[in-house]
Design a protein around this motif. Structure first.
Motif, PDB file in Angstrom:
ATOM      1  N   ARG A   1       1.483  13.187  -3.578  1.00  0.00           N
ATOM      2  CA  ARG A   1       1.905  11.905  -3.000  1.00  0.00           C
ATOM      3  C   ARG A   1       0.911  10.841  -3.437  1.00  0.00           C
ATOM      4  O   ARG A   1      -0.304  11.070  -3.384  1.00  0.00           O
ATOM      5  N   VAL A   2       1.427   9.711  -3.879  1.00  0.00           N
ATOM      6  CA  VAL A   2       0.600   8.578  -4.278  1.00  0.00           C
ATOM      7  C   VAL A   2       1.071   7.336  -3.534  1.00  0.00           C
ATOM      8  O   VAL A   2       2.177   7.310  -2.997  1.00  0.00           O
ATOM      9  N   GLY A   3       0.213   6.332  -3.529  1.00  0.00           N
ATOM     10  CA  GLY A   3       0.583   5.081  -2.900  1.00  0.00           C
ATOM     11  C   GLY A   3       1.565   4.290  -3.749  1.00  0.00           C
ATOM     12  O   GLY A   3       1.709   4.520  -4.955  1.00  0.00           O
ATOM     13  N   ASP A   4       2.236   3.359  -3.102  1.00  0.00           N
ATOM     14  CA  ASP A   4       3.141   2.445  -3.800  1.00  0.00           C
ATOM     15  C   ASP A   4       2.282   1.299  -4.340  1.00  0.00           C
ATOM     16  O   ASP A   4       2.359   0.167  -3.888  1.00  0.00           O
ATOM     17  N   ASP A   5       1.426   1.661  -5.308  1.00  0.00           N
ATOM     18  CA  ASP A   5       0.460   0.712  -5.835  1.00  0.00           C
ATOM     19  C   ASP A   5       0.271   0.950  -7.334  1.00  0.00           C
ATOM     20  O   ASP A   5       0.857   1.885  -7.899  1.00  0.00           O
ATOM     21  N   GLU A   6      -0.542   0.124  -7.956  1.00  0.00           N
ATOM     22  CA  GLU A   6      -0.740   0.226  -9.409  1.00  0.00           C
ATOM     23  C   GLU A   6      -1.365   1.558  -9.794  1.00  0.00           C
ATOM     24  O   GLU A   6      -0.971   2.171 -10.790  1.00  0.00           O
ATOM     25  N   LEU A   7      -2.332   2.034  -9.009  1.00  0.00           N
ATOM     26  CA  LEU A   7      -2.967   3.326  -9.316  1.00  0.00           C
ATOM     27  C   LEU A   7      -1.965   4.476  -9.236  1.00  0.00           C
ATOM     28  O   LEU A   7      -1.998   5.406 -10.043  1.00  0.00           O
ATOM     29  N   GLY A   8      -1.064   4.414  -8.270  1.00  0.00           N
ATOM     30  CA  GLY A   8      -0.056   5.460  -8.132  1.00  0.00           C
ATOM     31  C   GLY A   8       0.926   5.466  -9.292  1.00  0.00           C
ATOM     32  O   GLY A   8       1.251   6.525  -9.845  1.00  0.00           O
TER      33      GLY A   8
ATOM     34  N   ILE B   1       6.196   8.925  -2.982  1.00  0.00           N
ATOM     35  CA  ILE B   1       5.618   7.577  -2.945  1.00  0.00           C
ATOM     36  C   ILE B   1       5.422   7.188  -1.481  1.00  0.00           C
ATOM     37  O   ILE B   1       6.356   7.266  -0.683  1.00  0.00           O
ATOM     38  N   ASP B   2       4.211   6.778  -1.152  1.00  0.00           N
ATOM     39  CA  ASP B   2       3.873   6.379   0.215  1.00  0.00           C
ATOM     40  C   ASP B   2       3.771   4.863   0.264  1.00  0.00           C
ATOM     41  O   ASP B   2       3.005   4.268  -0.495  1.00  0.00           O
ATOM     42  N   ASP B   3       4.516   4.243   1.165  1.00  0.00           N
ATOM     43  CA  ASP B   3       4.505   2.775   1.204  1.00  0.00           C
ATOM     44  C   ASP B   3       3.431   2.186   2.103  1.00  0.00           C
ATOM     45  O   ASP B   3       3.308   0.968   2.215  1.00  0.00           O
ATOM     46  N   THR B   4       2.609   3.047   2.724  1.00  0.00           N
ATOM     47  CA  THR B   4       1.525   2.517   3.561  1.00  0.00           C
ATOM     48  C   THR B   4       0.135   3.007   3.164  1.00  0.00           C
ATOM     49  O   THR B   4      -0.827   2.250   3.253  1.00  0.00           O
ATOM     50  N   ALA B   5       0.020   4.251   2.736  1.00  0.00           N
ATOM     51  CA  ALA B   5      -1.301   4.791   2.370  1.00  0.00           C
ATOM     52  C   ALA B   5      -1.537   4.602   0.867  1.00  0.00           C
ATOM     53  O   ALA B   5      -0.614   4.720   0.071  1.00  0.00           O
TER      54      ALA B   5
ATOM     55  N   ARG C   1     -17.572  11.528  -3.099  1.00  0.00           N
ATOM     56  CA  ARG C   1     -17.197  10.830  -1.867  1.00  0.00           C
ATOM     57  C   ARG C   1     -15.681  10.671  -1.919  1.00  0.00           C
ATOM     58  O   ARG C   1     -15.150   9.827  -2.651  1.00  0.00           O
ATOM     59  N   ILE C   2     -14.995  11.519  -1.161  1.00  0.00           N
ATOM     60  CA  ILE C   2     -13.539  11.589  -1.202  1.00  0.00           C
ATOM     61  C   ILE C   2     -12.966  10.635  -0.161  1.00  0.00           C
ATOM     62  O   ILE C   2     -13.271  10.747   1.034  1.00  0.00           O
ATOM     63  N   ALA C   3     -12.142   9.706  -0.623  1.00  0.00           N
ATOM     64  CA  ALA C   3     -11.514   8.745   0.290  1.00  0.00           C
ATOM     65  C   ALA C   3     -10.592   9.478   1.258  1.00  0.00           C
ATOM     66  O   ALA C   3      -9.937  10.459   0.902  1.00  0.00           O
ATOM     67  N   THR C   4     -10.560   9.015   2.498  1.00  0.00           N
ATOM     68  CA  THR C   4      -9.687   9.605   3.516  1.00  0.00           C
ATOM     69  C   THR C   4      -8.538   8.643   3.816  1.00  0.00           C
ATOM     70  O   THR C   4      -8.562   7.483   3.424  1.00  0.00           O
ATOM     71  N   GLY C   5      -7.539   9.154   4.518  1.00  0.00           N
ATOM     72  CA  GLY C   5      -6.391   8.327   4.883  1.00  0.00           C
ATOM     73  C   GLY C   5      -5.580   7.881   3.681  1.00  0.00           C
ATOM     74  O   GLY C   5      -5.003   6.796   3.682  1.00  0.00           O
ATOM     75  N   VAL C   6      -5.557   8.720   2.646  1.00  0.00           N
ATOM     76  CA  VAL C   6      -4.858   8.364   1.405  1.00  0.00           C
ATOM     77  C   VAL C   6      -3.523   9.095   1.321  1.00  0.00           C
ATOM     78  O   VAL C   6      -3.211   9.978   2.120  1.00  0.00           O
ATOM     79  N   ALA C   7      -2.731   8.731   0.327  1.00  0.00           N
ATOM     80  CA  ALA C   7      -1.362   9.242   0.226  1.00  0.00           C
ATOM     81  C   ALA C   7      -1.280  10.762   0.178  1.00  0.00           C
ATOM     82  O   ALA C   7      -0.432  11.360   0.847  1.00  0.00           O
ATOM     83  N   TRP C   8      -2.151  11.423  -0.600  1.00  0.00           N
ATOM     84  CA  TRP C   8      -2.012  12.879  -0.717  1.00  0.00           C
ATOM     85  C   TRP C   8      -2.347  13.616   0.574  1.00  0.00           C
ATOM     86  O   TRP C   8      -2.034  14.790   0.717  1.00  0.00           O
ATOM     87  N   ASP C   9      -2.933  12.929   1.555  1.00  0.00           N
ATOM     88  CA  ASP C   9      -3.120  13.523   2.882  1.00  0.00           C
ATOM     89  C   ASP C   9      -1.785  13.649   3.605  1.00  0.00           C
ATOM     90  O   ASP C   9      -1.690  14.323   4.626  1.00  0.00           O
ATOM     91  N   ARG C  10      -0.760  12.966   3.073  1.00  0.00           N
ATOM     92  CA  ARG C  10       0.525  12.881   3.766  1.00  0.00           C
ATOM     93  C   ARG C  10       1.667  13.512   2.960  1.00  0.00           C
ATOM     94  O   ARG C  10       2.815  13.111   3.121  1.00  0.00           O
ATOM     95  N   ILE C  11       1.336  14.468   2.103  1.00  0.00           N
ATOM     96  CA  ILE C  11       2.403  15.164   1.382  1.00  0.00           C
ATOM     97  C   ILE C  11       3.297  15.824   2.424  1.00  0.00           C
ATOM     98  O   ILE C  11       2.821  16.570   3.279  1.00  0.00           O
ATOM     99  N   GLY C  12       4.576  15.526   2.361  1.00  0.00           N
ATOM    100  CA  GLY C  12       5.497  16.068   3.351  1.00  0.00           C
ATOM    101  C   GLY C  12       6.464  17.071   2.747  1.00  0.00           C
ATOM    102  O   GLY C  12       6.713  17.067   1.539  1.00  0.00           O
TER     103      GLY C  12
END
Length: 195
Positions: A50-57, A76-80, A97-108
């Motif tokens: 899962r990635v964010g709905d952003d340029e990096l994703g 695609i996550d529209d918030t994380a 240093r691993i970022a938290t609250g990111v899209a791949w934390d929310r793979i459904g």
């Protein structure tokens, strides 16, 4: 360059992210790397992430597809935001240093994953994507659709404080084979020595 995939169906479940090195970002994540290398060895490789709905994703999906990995199961996550890891070096060893609250934390879990997993020969998953209750429940549900003959490869990828004894125990219970390095053996020894 894309090559023709074999009949071997390899599914990796977990993080697709950007490693932020001092000399610039690199596409990474243990699951994404596993899918890419399986493809290079001739497997029909697919990544569930899962990635964010952003340029990096968008860039991550595009680059991974260009490298020959199926990306249709990347959500695609529209918030994380898309995940990132700051990588620094000290005494020749990387520190993360691993970022938290990111899209791949929310793979459904999504119903179409049942069909994908039903055709799996090898499923690779790690512990980082299980650091939230949603992450573990989703991979457990997906694995329930896999054939009994499918190899379940757990890449422990132990990164404290995210790898707890409970997460490792649950991951090991799903695995038929486990991959870990010497540093992770030492970390596991500490985790399992605690009562």
């Amino acid at each position: 360059m894309r090559t023709e995939p074999s009949e071997l169906r390899f599914i990796a479940w977990g993080e697709l992210l950007w490693d932020l090195f001092p000399d610039g970002p690199r596409l990474g994540g243990a699951a994404a790397n596993a899918a890419y290398h399986a493809h290079c060895l001739g497997a029909n490789a697919l990544l569930v992430s899962r990635v964010g709905d952003d340029e990096l994703g968008a860039r991550a999906r595009s680059e991974l597809f260009a490298r020959g990995v199926e990306t249709r199961a990347i959500q695609i996550d529209d918030t994380a935001p898309t995940g990132t890891v700051n990588v620094e070096f000290g005494d020749g060893e990387p520190r993360y240093r691993i970022a938290t609250g990111v899209a791949w934390d929310r793979i459904g879990y999504q119903p179409e994953l049942g069909e994908v997993f039903a055709e799996a020969d090898v499923i690779c998953f790690g512990t980082l994507a299980q650091r939230s209750p949603l992450g573990f429940d989703a991979i457990e549900r997906a694995l329930s659709n896999a054939p009994k003959t499918a190899l379940r490869l757990c890449d422990l990828n132990v990164r404290e404080p995210f790898a707890t004894r409970a997460i490792v125990d649950r991951a090991l219970g799903l695995a038929s084979i486990v991959k870990l390095n010497e540093g992770e053996v030492a970390t596991l020894s500490r985790l399992f020595a605690r009562s």
